[in-house]
Design an enzyme around this catalytic site. Structure first.
Site, PDB file in Angstrom:
ATOM      1  N   ARG A  82       0.815  -1.207   0.000  1.00 20.73           N
ATOM      2  CA  ARG A  82       0.000   0.000   0.000  1.00 20.73           C
ATOM      3  C   ARG A  82       0.854   1.265   0.000  1.00 20.73           C
ATOM      4  NH1 ARG A  82      -3.023   2.094   5.171  1.00 20.73           N
ATOM      5  NH2 ARG A  82      -4.315   3.768   4.335  1.00 20.73           N
TER       6      ARG A  82
ATOM      7  N   HIS B  99       0.492   4.855  -2.135  1.00 25.07           N
ATOM      8  CA  HIS B  99       0.364   6.161  -1.504  1.00 25.07           C
ATOM      9  C   HIS B  99       1.505   7.095  -1.890  1.00 25.07           C
ATOM     10  CE1 HIS B  99      -2.890   5.619   1.745  1.00 25.07           C
ATOM     11  NE2 HIS B  99      -3.038   4.690   0.807  1.00 25.07           N
TER      12      HIS B  99
ATOM     13  N   ASN C 160      -2.756   8.829   5.715  1.00 27.43           N
ATOM     14  CA  ASN C 160      -1.506   8.072   5.840  1.00 27.43           C
ATOM     15  C   ASN C 160      -1.178   7.649   7.263  1.00 27.43           C
ATOM     16  OD1 ASN C 160      -0.772   7.945   3.128  1.00 27.43           O
ATOM     17  ND2 ASN C 160       0.269   9.928   3.186  1.00 27.43           N
TER      18      ASN C 160
ATOM     19  N   HIS D 154      -6.599  -5.635  -2.649  1.00 28.29           N
ATOM     20  CA  HIS D 154      -7.382  -5.774  -1.413  1.00 28.29           C
ATOM     21  C   HIS D 154      -7.576  -7.233  -1.025  1.00 28.29           C
ATOM     22  CE1 HIS D 154      -9.435  -1.545  -1.289  1.00 28.29           C
ATOM     23  NE2 HIS D 154      -8.155  -1.520  -1.005  1.00 28.29           N
TER      24      HIS D 154
END
Length: 327
Positions: free
Chosen positions: A66, A70, A97, A195
């Protein structure tokens, strides 16, 4: 991961689209084997560290994957998500975050790389390599990672706050956010498949269970039986409890995510939204029906595309000595 409204989603969908048109760098200066001559054992060094970490703490695979999302979705793939700020004004301090984990693992990899190749390899490239290696470590696909990125010198809390797509995004916002970054609708549904690993805090989806339209109702796009199960884990005011995004195989990168979403059991609004578009729904149903026949190949290709977003190359940026601070 720290508690926050945008809690511990593995990837992307803790991500909002830019409110401005991005100036895309297309990554032409990136290439596989960029460090072949000046750091020939780079990928082996990274893999050894990551294999050791994930063998002991497999739950770190999802947040480390992830982290690459980001990083790339704010200012491009430049390692800016890693920077610290003494006044808490860096990207990592933004609410979306606060649930990121694994920064110490990036530091560990950087230290190992610096031992053999000091001042050569960017933190941005390390983040990209780690994302691939944690995926492989939990039985996901392998892909060749293009390298040659340079590290950015700017990290801004406001940019992260407004440029990361939240778990409650609808299909229009999702498509726009990806298209503005040079990613296709197919990339959206493919990368959403990450996911298949990871967890989330109740705060990221509680409104779907108790107050979807502000009238104390539930989200009609969610399977009622799934709602009952989620309510057993999350009370109306629960912000901190965690739920597996892919129940039963949360630590294995597989194709079961698409089966869940097809059955209206996607945990986030942004998961369910994939059923609201002809193209995303078509891909989702195809993978669910055919046991993810092309998903691994597609995922690698989409990750390579994402890794090219607004990269710094050549003489741009710098090669940080320490990933948490500029030189």
């Amino acid at each position: 991961m720290a508690t926050s409204k945008f809690a511990n989603c593995c990837f992307l969908i803790s991500l909002i689209f830019f409110a401005f048109a991005s100036n895309h760098a297309n990554g032409k200066e990136l290439k596989v084997g960029f460090y072949h001559k000046n750091c020939p054992h780079l990928e082996l060094i990274v893999k050894e560290v990551i294999d050791d970490v994930i063998s002991r703490v497999p739950s770190l695979a999802a947040p480390l994957l992830r982290m690459h999302f980001h990083d790339c979705f704010v200012r491009g793939c430049d390692g800016s998500v890693l920077l610290n700020s003494p006044t808490k004004q860096a990207e990592k301090n933004a609410i979306p975050n606060l649930s990121l984990r694994g920064f110490q693992i990036i530091d560990k990899v950087k230290t190992a790389v610096e031992k053999y190749c000091p001042g050569i390899v960017s933190c941005a490239d390390i983040v990209a390599l780690v994302a691939r290696d944690v995926t492989v470590a939990v039985k996901g696909p392998f892909w060749e990672v293009e390298t040659g990125r340079r590290d950015g010198r700017v990290s801004n809390i406001t940019e992260a706050l407004f440029n990361l797509i939240p778990p409650f995004a609808n299909i229009t916002s999702l498509k726009q956010g990806f298209l503005q970054r040079g990613l296709s609708v197919k990339d959206l549904v493919v990368l959403s498949g990450s996911h298949t690993i990871g967890i989330s805090h109740c705060s990221s989806f509680n409104n779907r269970l108790y107050n979807f339209t502000g009238k104390g109702d539930t989200d009609p796009s969610l399977d009622p039986n799934y709602i009952k199960r989620l309510k057993m884990k999350c009370s109306p005011t629960d912000q901190n409890s965690i739920v597996e995004m892919d129940p039963g195989s949360v630590r294995t990168f597989d194709t079961s995510y698409y089966n869940l979403v097809a059955k209206r059991r996607g945990l986030f609004t942004s998961d369910s939204a994939l059923l609201d578009d002809k193209e995303t729904k078509g891909y989702l149903k195809e993978q669910a029906l055919n046991h993810g026949s092309t998903f691994f190949k597609d995922f690698g290709e989409s990750m390579v595309k994402m890794g090219r977003i607004q990269v710094l190359t050549g003489t741009q940026g710098e090669i940080r000595k320490v990933c948490t601070k500029i030189n």
